[in-house]
Design a protein around this motif. Structure first.
Motif, PDB file in Angstrom:
ATOM      1  N   GLY A 187       0.773  -1.228   0.000  1.00  0.00           N
ATOM      2  CA  GLY A 187       0.000   0.000   0.000  1.00  0.00           C
ATOM      3  C   GLY A 187       0.803   1.275   0.000  1.00  0.00           C
ATOM      4  N   PHE A 188       2.137   1.188  -0.165  1.00  0.00           N
ATOM      5  CA  PHE A 188       2.902   2.415  -0.318  1.00  0.00           C
ATOM      6  C   PHE A 188       2.500   3.075  -1.634  1.00  0.00           C
ATOM      7  N   ILE A 189       2.170   4.354  -1.579  1.00  0.00           N
ATOM      8  CA  ILE A 189       1.608   4.998  -2.769  1.00  0.00           C
ATOM      9  C   ILE A 189       2.666   5.332  -3.811  1.00  0.00           C
ATOM     10  N   ASP A 190       3.921   5.443  -3.380  1.00  0.00           N
ATOM     11  CA  ASP A 190       4.979   5.730  -4.339  1.00  0.00           C
ATOM     12  C   ASP A 190       6.331   5.363  -3.737  1.00  0.00           C
ATOM     13  N   SER A 191       7.385   5.531  -4.529  1.00  0.00           N
ATOM     14  CA  SER A 191       8.725   5.166  -4.070  1.00  0.00           C
ATOM     15  C   SER A 191       9.179   6.059  -2.930  1.00  0.00           C
ATOM     16  N   ALA A 192       8.790   7.331  -2.959  1.00  0.00           N
ATOM     17  CA  ALA A 192       9.195   8.254  -1.907  1.00  0.00           C
ATOM     18  C   ALA A 192       8.653   7.814  -0.550  1.00  0.00           C
ATOM     19  N   SER A 193       7.390   7.435  -0.487  1.00  0.00           N
ATOM     20  CA  SER A 193       6.819   7.008   0.790  1.00  0.00           C
ATOM     21  C   SER A 193       7.460   5.718   1.273  1.00  0.00           C
ATOM     22  N   LEU A 194       7.786   4.824   0.360  1.00  0.00           N
ATOM     23  CA  LEU A 194       8.455   3.573   0.721  1.00  0.00           C
ATOM     24  C   LEU A 194       9.835   3.848   1.301  1.00  0.00           C
ATOM     25  N   MET A 195      10.622   4.678   0.617  1.00  0.00           N
ATOM     26  CA  MET A 195      11.975   4.959   1.085  1.00  0.00           C
ATOM     27  C   MET A 195      11.960   5.760   2.383  1.00  0.00           C
ATOM     28  N   SER A 196      11.029   6.667   2.539  1.00  0.00           N
ATOM     29  CA  SER A 196      10.905   7.404   3.791  1.00  0.00           C
ATOM     30  C   SER A 196      10.575   6.470   4.942  1.00  0.00           C
ATOM     31  N   HIS A 197       9.705   5.504   4.694  1.00  0.00           N
ATOM     32  CA  HIS A 197       9.317   4.534   5.718  1.00  0.00           C
ATOM     33  C   HIS A 197      10.522   3.780   6.250  1.00  0.00           C
ATOM     34  N   TYR A 198      11.487   3.500   5.381  1.00  0.00           N
ATOM     35  CA  TYR A 198      12.669   2.746   5.792  1.00  0.00           C
ATOM     36  C   TYR A 198      13.867   3.643   6.105  1.00  0.00           C
ATOM     37  N   GLY A 199      13.603   4.901   6.397  1.00  0.00           N
ATOM     38  CA  GLY A 199      14.602   5.761   6.980  1.00  0.00           C
ATOM     39  C   GLY A 199      15.516   6.501   6.037  1.00  0.00           C
ATOM     40  N   HIS A 200      15.219   6.519   4.743  1.00  0.00           N
ATOM     41  CA  HIS A 200      16.065   7.217   3.790  1.00  0.00           C
ATOM     42  C   HIS A 200      15.690   8.690   3.723  1.00  0.00           C
ATOM     43  N   ALA A 201      16.697   9.542   3.652  1.00  0.00           N
ATOM     44  CA  ALA A 201      16.458  10.973   3.478  1.00  0.00           C
ATOM     45  C   ALA A 201      16.002  11.240   2.052  1.00  0.00           C
ATOM     46  N   LEU A 202      15.042  12.135   1.909  1.00  0.00           N
ATOM     47  CA  LEU A 202      14.504  12.463   0.597  1.00  0.00           C
ATOM     48  C   LEU A 202      14.867  13.898   0.251  1.00  0.00           C
ATOM     49  N   HIS A 203      15.596  14.079  -0.828  1.00  0.00           N
ATOM     50  CA  HIS A 203      15.960  15.407  -1.303  1.00  0.00           C
ATOM     51  C   HIS A 203      15.049  15.784  -2.471  1.00  0.00           C
ATOM     52  N   THR A 204      14.619  17.042  -2.487  1.00  0.00           N
ATOM     53  CA  THR A 204      13.646  17.477  -3.488  1.00  0.00           C
ATOM     54  C   THR A 204      14.322  18.166  -4.669  1.00  0.00           C
ATOM     55  N   VAL A 205      13.664  18.046  -5.811  1.00  0.00           N
ATOM     56  CA  VAL A 205      14.065  18.737  -7.034  1.00  0.00           C
ATOM     57  C   VAL A 205      12.818  19.413  -7.592  1.00  0.00           C
ATOM     58  N   ALA A 206      12.902  20.701  -7.858  1.00  0.00           N
ATOM     59  CA  ALA A 206      11.746  21.425  -8.399  1.00  0.00           C
ATOM     60  C   ALA A 206      11.495  21.002  -9.839  1.00  0.00           C
ATOM     61  N   THR A 207      10.238  20.731 -10.149  1.00  0.00           N
ATOM     62  CA  THR A 207       9.844  20.406 -11.511  1.00  0.00           C
ATOM     63  C   THR A 207       8.777  21.398 -11.960  1.00  0.00           C
ATOM     64  N   GLY A 208       8.519  21.469 -13.249  1.00  0.00           N
ATOM     65  CA  GLY A 208       7.611  22.475 -13.780  1.00  0.00           C
ATOM     66  C   GLY A 208       6.143  22.097 -13.648  1.00  0.00           C
ATOM     67  N   PRO A 209       5.246  23.074 -13.756  1.00  0.00           N
ATOM     68  CA  PRO A 209       3.812  22.806 -13.643  1.00  0.00           C
ATOM     69  C   PRO A 209       3.274  21.953 -14.778  1.00  0.00           C
ATOM     70  N   GLU A 210       4.013  21.891 -15.888  1.00  0.00           N
ATOM     71  CA  GLU A 210       3.570  21.070 -17.013  1.00  0.00           C
ATOM     72  C   GLU A 210       3.765  19.576 -16.771  1.00  0.00           C
ATOM     73  N   ASN A 211       4.508  19.223 -15.733  1.00  0.00           N
ATOM     74  CA  ASN A 211       4.807  17.815 -15.453  1.00  0.00           C
ATOM     75  C   ASN A 211       3.605  17.149 -14.785  1.00  0.00           C
ATOM     76  N   ILE A 212       2.506  17.071 -15.527  1.00  0.00           N
ATOM     77  CA  ILE A 212       1.244  16.551 -14.999  1.00  0.00           C
ATOM     78  C   ILE A 212       1.143  15.044 -15.244  1.00  0.00           C
ATOM     79  N   LYS A 213       0.324  14.421 -14.413  1.00  0.00           N
ATOM     80  CA  LYS A 213      -0.010  13.004 -14.592  1.00  0.00           C
ATOM     81  C   LYS A 213      -1.388  12.928 -15.236  1.00  0.00           C
ATOM     82  N   ILE A 214      -1.479  12.238 -16.351  1.00  0.00           N
ATOM     83  CA  ILE A 214      -2.743  12.180 -17.086  1.00  0.00           C
ATOM     84  C   ILE A 214      -3.609  11.076 -16.492  1.00  0.00           C
ATOM     85  N   THR A 215      -4.582  11.506 -15.701  1.00  0.00           N
ATOM     86  CA  THR A 215      -5.439  10.574 -14.967  1.00  0.00           C
ATOM     87  C   THR A 215      -6.896  10.683 -15.392  1.00  0.00           C
ATOM     88  N   THR A 216      -7.330  11.884 -15.713  1.00  0.00           N
ATOM     89  CA  THR A 216      -8.724  12.123 -16.068  1.00  0.00           C
ATOM     90  C   THR A 216      -8.801  12.717 -17.474  1.00  0.00           C
TER      91      THR A 216
END
Length: 238
Positions: A187-216
């Motif tokens: 039930g981990f929704i993505d890789s970030a939540s999985l890695m955070s659960h097991y104690g890994h530090a997560l570093h962020t990278v800014a992405t653009g607003p066009e980087n959308i997920k086509i769901t609807t």
């Protein structure tokens, strides 16, 4: 070296289409998944690609890869019963092909507008910090609620929306998946939540607003608008 793991295992129920999964819907005669693959295919920092795909659609995808002269795809593997299992299948195939000591960028097959700059910044972040989670700022008020009542309002200046790619050391991400499998943690929704659960530090990278997920369906029209605007800028020099 940097590898992309593109997850295209969903059926796209929210797209309200009964003809084909959402990743295979076409715009200007090309399936969405091909736009996504080409973003990584054409990037000089990407050394190879593994695609996780609905098993029945693998022959179709192979034909499209050949038609569009895609050369970096190492393997296409069938998805599992869940998204978590599907990504694990892809990671195992990638580890078998190239070994564990590489950067892997886990990306949605229906997120076709990822920019070259985002991919480059993610590769750099993994090299420096061991992880990269693409994010955009929260642009609306975020609240917590309980039984229909707002319990708190979160400062949106401190909030980010997690996107993709989400990038890690291949061996470390696969180890986390194997631990989750052994522990029966699903039930981990993505890789970030999985890695955070097991104690890994997560570093962020800014992405653009066009980087959308086509769901609807509305996401599809936004994708078309972005793509048409990009093509018009090339034609008219805007």
């Amino acid at each position: 070296m940097n590898y992309a793991l593109i997850f295209a295992g969903g059926t796209g129920q929210r797209m309200n289409t009964k003809t084909r999964p959402k990743q295979f819907l076409e715009l200007h005669g090309k399936p969405i998944i091909l736009y996504t693959i080409e973003a990584f295919e054409n990037h000089p920092d990407i050394d190879g690609i593994v695609v996780v795909c609905l098993e029945d659609w693998i022959p179709f995808l192979r034909k499209k890869l050949e038609h569009y002269d895609i050369g970096k795809v190492i393997d296409i593997v069938p998805g599992g019963a869940t998204g978590q299992e599907s990504i694990r299948n892809g990671l195992m195939a990638l580890e078998k092909a190239v070994g564990p000591d590489h950067c892997v960028m886990v990306h949605d097959g229906v997120r076709p507008l990822v920019s070259p700059e985002t991919i480059s910044e993610c590769a750099l972040s993994v090299a420096r910090f061991g992880s990269a989670v693409s994010v955009t700022p929260a642009i609306e008020t975020i609240v917590q609620e309980n039984n229909g009542t707002v319990t708190s309002i979160i400062d949106r200046e401190a909030c980010r929306m997690a996107k993709a790619p989400q990038c890690f050391n291949l061996g470390e991400l696969l180890d986390a998946h194997r631990r989750a499998e052994e522990e029966g943690s699903a039930g981990f929704i993505d890789s970030a939540s999985l890695m955070s659960h097991y104690g890994h530090a997560l570093h962020t990278v800014a992405t653009g607003p066009e980087n959308i997920k086509i769901t609807t369906p509305s996401d599809f029209y936004i994708f078309r608008a972005f793509l048409d605007a990009r093509e018009n800028s090339q034609i008219f020099g805007l």
